[in-house]
Design an enzyme around this catalytic site. Structure first.
Site, PDB file in Angstrom:
ATOM      1  N   ASP A  28      -6.897   4.539  -4.561  1.00  0.00           N
ATOM      2  CA  ASP A  28      -7.581   4.407  -3.264  1.00  0.00           C
ATOM      3  C   ASP A  28      -8.167   5.804  -3.030  1.00  0.00           C
ATOM      4  OD1 ASP A  28      -7.821   2.484  -0.766  1.00  0.00           O
ATOM      5  OD2 ASP A  28      -7.316   4.412   0.097  1.00  0.00           O
ATOM      6  N   LYS A  62       0.862  -1.190   0.000  1.00  0.00           N
ATOM      7  CA  LYS A  62       0.000   0.000   0.000  1.00  0.00           C
ATOM      8  C   LYS A  62       0.890   1.229   0.000  1.00  0.00           C
ATOM      9  CE  LYS A  62      -4.376   1.200   0.168  1.00  0.00           C
ATOM     10  NZ  LYS A  62      -5.570   0.548  -0.381  1.00  0.00           N
TER      11      LYS A  62
HETATM   12  P1  NDP Z   1     -12.827   8.102  -2.667  1.00  0.00           P
HETATM   13  O1  NDP Z   1     -11.793   9.123  -2.387  1.00  0.00           O
HETATM   14  O2  NDP Z   1     -13.297   7.911  -4.062  1.00  0.00           O
HETATM   15  O3  NDP Z   1     -14.110   8.368  -1.744  1.00  0.00           O
HETATM   16  C1  NDP Z   1     -14.069   8.443  -0.352  1.00  0.00           C
HETATM   17  C2  NDP Z   1     -15.427   8.955   0.093  1.00  0.00           C
HETATM   18  O4  NDP Z   1     -15.537   8.845   1.509  1.00  0.00           O
HETATM   19  C3  NDP Z   1     -15.631  10.425  -0.234  1.00  0.00           C
HETATM   20  O5  NDP Z   1     -16.990  10.630  -0.541  1.00  0.00           O
HETATM   21  C4  NDP Z   1     -15.262  11.103   1.085  1.00  0.00           C
HETATM   22  O6  NDP Z   1     -15.834  12.383   1.278  1.00  0.00           O
HETATM   23  C5  NDP Z   1     -15.876  10.117   2.040  1.00  0.00           C
HETATM   24  N1  NDP Z   1     -15.356  10.269   3.393  1.00  0.00           N
HETATM   25  C6  NDP Z   1     -14.079  10.326   3.796  1.00  0.00           C
HETATM   26  N2  NDP Z   1     -14.016  10.466   5.119  1.00  0.00           N
HETATM   27  C7  NDP Z   1     -15.304  10.484   5.558  1.00  0.00           C
HETATM   28  C8  NDP Z   1     -15.920  10.596   6.823  1.00  0.00           C
HETATM   29  N3  NDP Z   1     -15.172  10.711   7.928  1.00  0.00           N
HETATM   30  N4  NDP Z   1     -17.271  10.556   6.882  1.00  0.00           N
HETATM   31  C9  NDP Z   1     -18.027  10.447   5.778  1.00  0.00           C
HETATM   32  N5  NDP Z   1     -17.496  10.345   4.543  1.00  0.00           N
HETATM   33  C10 NDP Z   1     -16.162  10.369   4.450  1.00  0.00           C
HETATM   34  O7  NDP Z   1     -12.241   6.725  -2.070  1.00  0.00           O
HETATM   35  P2  NDP Z   1     -12.684   5.227  -2.407  1.00  0.00           P
HETATM   36  O8  NDP Z   1     -14.144   5.187  -2.655  1.00  0.00           O
HETATM   37  O9  NDP Z   1     -11.755   4.703  -3.426  1.00  0.00           O
HETATM   38  O10 NDP Z   1     -12.321   4.487  -1.045  1.00  0.00           O
HETATM   39  C11 NDP Z   1     -13.233   4.412   0.054  1.00  0.00           C
HETATM   40  C12 NDP Z   1     -12.799   3.303   0.989  1.00  0.00           C
HETATM   41  O11 NDP Z   1     -12.780   2.053   0.277  1.00  0.00           O
HETATM   42  C13 NDP Z   1     -11.411   3.436   1.605  1.00  0.00           C
HETATM   43  O12 NDP Z   1     -11.412   2.853   2.896  1.00  0.00           O
HETATM   44  C14 NDP Z   1     -10.551   2.584   0.673  1.00  0.00           C
HETATM   45  O13 NDP Z   1      -9.366   2.141   1.310  1.00  0.00           O
HETATM   46  C15 NDP Z   1     -11.506   1.439   0.415  1.00  0.00           C
HETATM   47  N6  NDP Z   1     -11.219   0.653  -0.784  1.00  0.00           N
HETATM   48  C16 NDP Z   1     -11.168   1.239  -2.018  1.00  0.00           C
HETATM   49  C17 NDP Z   1     -10.923   0.470  -3.142  1.00  0.00           C
HETATM   50  C18 NDP Z   1     -10.984   1.037  -4.513  1.00  0.00           C
HETATM   51  O14 NDP Z   1     -10.926   0.247  -5.460  1.00  0.00           O
HETATM   52  N7  NDP Z   1     -11.119   2.346  -4.697  1.00  0.00           N
HETATM   53  C19 NDP Z   1     -10.627  -0.983  -3.023  1.00  0.00           C
HETATM   54  C20 NDP Z   1     -10.815  -1.517  -1.678  1.00  0.00           C
HETATM   55  C21 NDP Z   1     -11.062  -0.704  -0.612  1.00  0.00           C
HETATM   56  P3  NDP Z   1     -14.955  13.716   1.041  1.00  0.00           P
HETATM   57  O15 NDP Z   1     -14.886  13.860  -0.448  1.00  0.00           O
HETATM   58  O16 NDP Z   1     -15.734  14.770   1.727  1.00  0.00           O
HETATM   59  O17 NDP Z   1     -13.607  13.477   1.665  1.00  0.00           O
END
Ligand code: NDP
Length: 466
Positions: free
Chosen positions: A186, A146
């Site tokens: 991510d 990572k």
């Molecule tokens: P993105 O950056 O695309 O999206 C993250 C989302 O979560 C945004 O809408 C963000 O809002 C929101 N967010 C962050 N912190 C908070 C909070 N404290 N409360 C509410 N909403 C919050 O990331 P991903 O969708 O790619 O990743 C999301 C999760 O999934 C992570 O844990 C990542 O490690 C995991 N993951 C992702 C993979 C992938 O393929 N992308 C694969 C496997 C796991 P804001 O824009 O306001 O920050």
């Protein structure tokens, strides 16, 4: 209190309220805490896996020999580097970049890059550690790693994002390669950032090495379904879990935290399978739409305009409202999908979900549920899927992208989606069967940790002391 301090407090709380460990594992964990002082999320992730491993050690004591578990808890290599870049005003900014190459027993290190101000070595190690078992569980030939940076992409111009990605890759390119380490996206790293990172790698290496990064655009070696894979996979997992209770997503109310890559495509698949998504969020708050979230509007706000989720209520008008305080988990639902970030669903919130009759919870994000929340779901016998099983669809499809790059082939959407669905079904069944074998039927956490561990441990033993 900053979000990071809050997360650390929750993580610390979890470490203090843990189940006892097997006596052979207790000193191993004590050493992990001593060596990785202050890295609470990493300690939390290790502890959770070690709690499951007691069952394995009891049955096969030789897995504790030759410091095998100690070796698994220590990254093979950790790289920390300076990322200098120039902002639009001409001022020089400095960020810190990370790549933790945790375990290559099954294949090249594989895992995403996170750009977020909360990133530090403990967060990257927790994510890398989880990735080892997730990748092993997928059954595919990929190791665990990572990376990322404490860079905040919010509010940055296109030019600033590009210059940052170029500077980041200028150092990272020394350490990656299609047979060595294959990063992906991510939080904060999507298709746009992967494009800039790939462009800079190609220029520095003077090689079109498609398999060095995954999550690439379709015009230059990307795979169909990669964008949708994590969210779709999480919902396929839920559908399979519900199947064990002779039900499905048709007509169910679903709440999804976040509105990023994972959340958007989890919503898309849940809606396609007949569910009504009633709420989603970002870090500024959550929106509720009892008529069902209009996903096209969410995509327009998040993927095109890159605005806050509150815009949803303003643009949608009747029936939708935005709450800047309170919790999305107070919204009654049948299925809860935390898809935002680590430690975002607390014990109190789990209690509310249970009181409101939740049937299933699947972690689309990595470790979004606190220890108290997980315990609450387990004692209420709610179907609970840990992230390393439920969100493995993303990395699995990345491995399919590598496979297509290696064979210079390109699969159709249907073909790739069918493989994804088959891989998720395999992960689900492997978790269930392993949990049953170890006397804990229905415990997907135990099943995921043990099935992942055994595959890695067997390979490491075969390789000798390395
Ligand atoms: P993105 O950056 O695309 O999206 C993250 C989302 O979560 C945004 O809408 C963000 O809002 C929101 N967010 C962050 N912190 C908070 C909070 N404290 N409360 C509410 N909403 C919050 O990331 P991903 O969708 O790619 O990743 C999301 C999760 O999934 C992570 O844990 C990542 O490690 C995991 N993951 C992702 C993979 C992938 O393929 N992308 C694969 C496997 C796991 P804001 O824009 O306001 O920050």
């Amino acid at each position: 209190m900053t979000q990071h301090m809050q997360t650390q407090m929750i993580a610390q709380d979890r470490i203090q309220t843990v189940l006892p460990l097997d006596e052979k594992l207790e000193p191993i964990f004590a050493e992990v805490v001593r060596r990785n002082a202050g890295e609470t999320e990493f300690q939390q992730a290790v502890r959770e896996v070690l709690e499951s491993l007691g069952h394995v050690i009891a049955k096969h004591p030789d897995y504790a020999d030759d410091a095998l578990i100690e070796r698994i808890c220590e990254p093979e290599r950790q790289i920390i580097f300076r990322v200098p870049w120039m902002d639009d005003s001409g001022a020089v900014q400095v960020n810190r970049g990370f790549r933790v190459q945790f375990n290559s027993a099954l294949g090249p290190y594989k895992g995403g890059l996170r750009f977020h101000p909360s990133v530090n070595v403990g967060i990257i190690k927790f994510l890398g550690f989880e990735q080892i078992f997730k990748n092993a569980l997928s059954g595919l030939p990929i190791g665990g790693g990572k990376g990322g940076a404490d860079f905040d992409p919010k509010g940055k111009s296109e030019g600033e994002i590009m210059r940052f990605c170029q500077s980041f890759m200028t150092e990272l390119h020394h350490h990656i390669g299609e047979h060595t380490d294959v990063p992906a996206g991510d939080i904060g790293v999507g298709g746009r950032e992967i494009g800039y990172l790939f462009g800079q790698y190609k220029r520095l290496a003077n090689r079109f090495e498609a398999g060095v990064l995954t999550g690439k655009g379709m015009t230059y070696g990307g795979s169909r379904v990669r964008t949708q894979a994590t969210g779709y996979g999480t919902v396929y997992f839920v559908q399979r879990m519900l199947g064990t209770k002779h039900t499905d997503l048709e007509g169910k109310r679903v709440a999804v935290s976040g509105s990023g890559n994972v959340a958007i495509y989890a919503m898309e698949k849940a809606i396609a399978l007949g569910a009504t998504v009633v709420a989603c969020s970002d870090s500024s708050g959550h929106v509720i739409d009892e008529n069902g979230i209009d996903l096209d509007l969410v995509k327009e706000i998040k993927e095109v305009r890159r605005e806050r989720i509150s815009e949803y209520a303003r643009l949608k008008g009747t029936g939708a409202h935005f709450l800047g305080s309170g919790s999305i988990w107070d919204v009654p639902c049948d299925v809860a999908l935390p898809c935002a970030t680590q430690n975002e669903l607390s014990g109190r919130e789990a209690a509310t979900l249970i009181k409101n009759g939740v049937l299933a919870v699947a972690e689309g994000a990595n470790m979004p549920c606190t220890r108290e929340a997980v315990r609450a779901f387990q004692s209420a016998e709610i179907l609970f899927a840990p992230g390393k099983a439920a969100n493995a669809g993303g990395v699995a499809t990345s491995a399919l992208e590598m496979q297509q790059n290696a064979s210079r082939d390109r699969w159709t959407f249907e073909q790739t989606n069918a493989r994804l669905s088959e891989i998720i079904a395999g992960i689900h069944d492997r978790c269930r069967e392993t949990a049953e074998e170890y006397g804990a039927p229905g415990n997907y956490i135990l099943g995921a940790n043990i099935a992942g561990f055994v595959r890695v441990a067997e390979s490491m033993r075969a390789h000798g002391v390395v």
